[in-house]
Design an enzyme around this catalytic site. Structure first.
Site, PDB file in Angstrom:
ATOM      1  NE  ARG A  36      -2.080  -0.707   3.674  1.00 15.37           N
ATOM      2  CZ  ARG A  36      -1.351  -1.732   4.572  1.00 15.37           C
ATOM      3  NH1 ARG A  36      -1.489  -3.127   4.142  1.00 15.37           N
ATOM      4  NH2 ARG A  36      -0.747  -1.426   5.757  1.00 15.37           N
ATOM      5  CG  ASP A  44      -0.013 -18.672  10.718  1.00 10.37           C
ATOM      6  OD1 ASP A  44      -1.173 -18.713  10.639  1.00 10.37           O
ATOM      7  OD2 ASP A  44       0.512 -17.749  11.576  1.00 10.37           O
ATOM      8  CG  HIS A 101      -4.373 -14.642  14.793  1.00 13.30           C
ATOM      9  ND1 HIS A 101      -3.573 -14.272  13.757  1.00 13.30           N
ATOM     10  CD2 HIS A 101      -4.823 -13.832  15.295  1.00 13.30           C
ATOM     11  CE1 HIS A 101      -3.691 -12.995  13.895  1.00 13.30           C
ATOM     12  NE2 HIS A 101      -4.609 -12.506  14.757  1.00 13.30           N
ATOM     13  CG  ASP A 102      -0.760 -21.355  14.029  1.00  9.96           C
ATOM     14  OD1 ASP A 102       0.040 -21.872  13.182  1.00  9.96           O
ATOM     15  OD2 ASP A 102      -0.728 -21.677  15.199  1.00  9.96           O
TER      16      ASP A 102
END
Length: 380
Positions: free
Chosen positions: A39, A160, A130-131
């Site tokens: 970005r 992950d 999350h993981d």
């Protein structure tokens, strides 16, 4: 372009966190030309590339994905690329006009790699995660830990990076290979829950065959067996023992110096606690380094438990150059290794927007100044 078997493959990575960037790093390590799309705000926020090694070996351009011109730049990149990787929540790239249909319309041979935790569809697909949650719901987290204790968190390596990044890379490479025959790209839907479950196939086989109990710390690979565990040494260090096979177990016991005359049979589960006590007492007699001298190298399948910093300097790792120094830091080397198309990396984490102009020039864009002036793209 990088060095390695993927030299000549171009990858567009829509910047994200965790497993997506690591997958792209692995492709870059293998020689792919990875163009990371950051970005414009990342250019303003980052003074240097820092030490995020998952961004090593790439080139970065900064593009405003929410602008029409920025979206068009990404699609023009897609036309010149072999792979796109994105790790947004389901539906995000579609809303940006950069979903699979949009990209494959511009490049029918494109491999479109998607990374999510829960998958593109299903009751949890649009929820955060999350993981730790992904491996929890697959049963993998439940299986890790000692008997009588809580599940132990294996960092975020199992979910992950093993269940996510590695499966994304396998899928992308398989789709690239298939595209050479069919001439057509496709979507690779990588969900961490899928990968974590698939990694457990070996254990599920034992479970189905009655050779594994569905509780932690009582089986032969989860610290239930005294010959597959870690033991504290005299100096507070630890040694890892994995003496599974009978001949290796015999070598382990011999080098440990335990009296074998009344030692329980290796597979006598009822006497495993007694065996563990004797092993533990023996290990407390020497320091970790002293035991390393006793066991390494040998077929006893015993190794010292090293800290992350120790591992970088350990002679066994330095001999193989497991952690070469790159960009002022010791970093894990690219893996695996190839006999003819050797890999390498400069180890430099990419600076957001650091190569914007150079990448666009390299790909033949002739309106770079206009794009920079408009704000559709930015450079560091």
């Amino acid at each position: 372009m990088g060095k390695g078997p993927l030299s000549g493959v171009r990858v567009v990575e829509l910047a994200g966190i965790g497993p997506g960037p690591f997958a792209a790093m692995l492709l870059a390590d293998l020689g792919a030309d990875v163009i990371r799309v950051d970005r414009p705000s990342a250019v303003r926020d980052a003074a240097t590339g820092g030490t995020d090694f998952s961004n090593r070996g790439k080139r970065s351009i900064a593009i405003d994905l929410k602008s029409e011109k920025g979206k068009d730049v990404v699609l023009r990149l897609v036309e010149r690329s072999d792979v796109l990787i994105e790790g947004f929540r389901p539906g995000v790239t579609e809303r940006l006009g950069l979903g699979p249909e949009d990209c494959l319309a511009r490049n029918p041979r494109l491999v479109y790699g998607r990374m999510t935790g829960w998958g593109q569809e299903g009751p949890l697909a649009r929820t955060a995660g999350h993981d730790i949650g992904y491996i929890a719901i697959t049963g993998a987290l439940h299986a890790i830990g000692r008997a009588g204790g809580p599940p132990q968190v294996p960092l975020n390596l199992l979910g992950d990076f093993a269940g996510g990044s590695m499966y994304l890379v396998v899928g992308v490479l398989a789709a690239l290979l298939e595209a050479k025959t069919s001439g057509r790209g496709q979507v690779v839907d990588t969900a961490i829950v899928d990968g974590a479950a698939h990694l457990s196939t070996f254990i599920h086989g034992f479970l189905a065959g009655g050779m594994w109990e569905d509780r932690r710390g009582v089986n032969f690979l989860d610290t239930g067996a005294p010959w597959y565990d870690v033991y504290e040494t005299a100096d507070g260090g630890h040694m890892a023992v994995g003496a599974i096979e009978p001949q290796f177990f015999a070598e382990f016991v011999r080098r440990l110096g335990v009296d074998t005359e009344d030692l329980p049979d290796q597979q006598d589960r009822a006497r495993w606690p007694e065996m563990r006590e004797r092993f533990a007492a023996a290990f407390k007699a020497k320091t970790r380094d002293e035991w390393t001298e006793v066991f390494v190298p040998s077929d006893a399948c015993v190794a010292p438990v090293l800290s992350m910093n120790e591992a970088k300097e350990h002679p066994f790792n330095t001999a193989r150059d497991v952690f070469p120094e790159r960009a002022g830091h010791r970093q894990p080397a690219p893996a695996p290794r190839f006999s003819r198309t050797a890999t390498d990396t400069d180890g430099l984490p990419v600076l957001p927007g650091g190569q914007t102009r150079a990448v666009l020039e390299d790909l033949g864009f002739d309106d770079i100044d206009a794009l920079l002036a408009d704000g559709a793209v930015a450079q560091a």
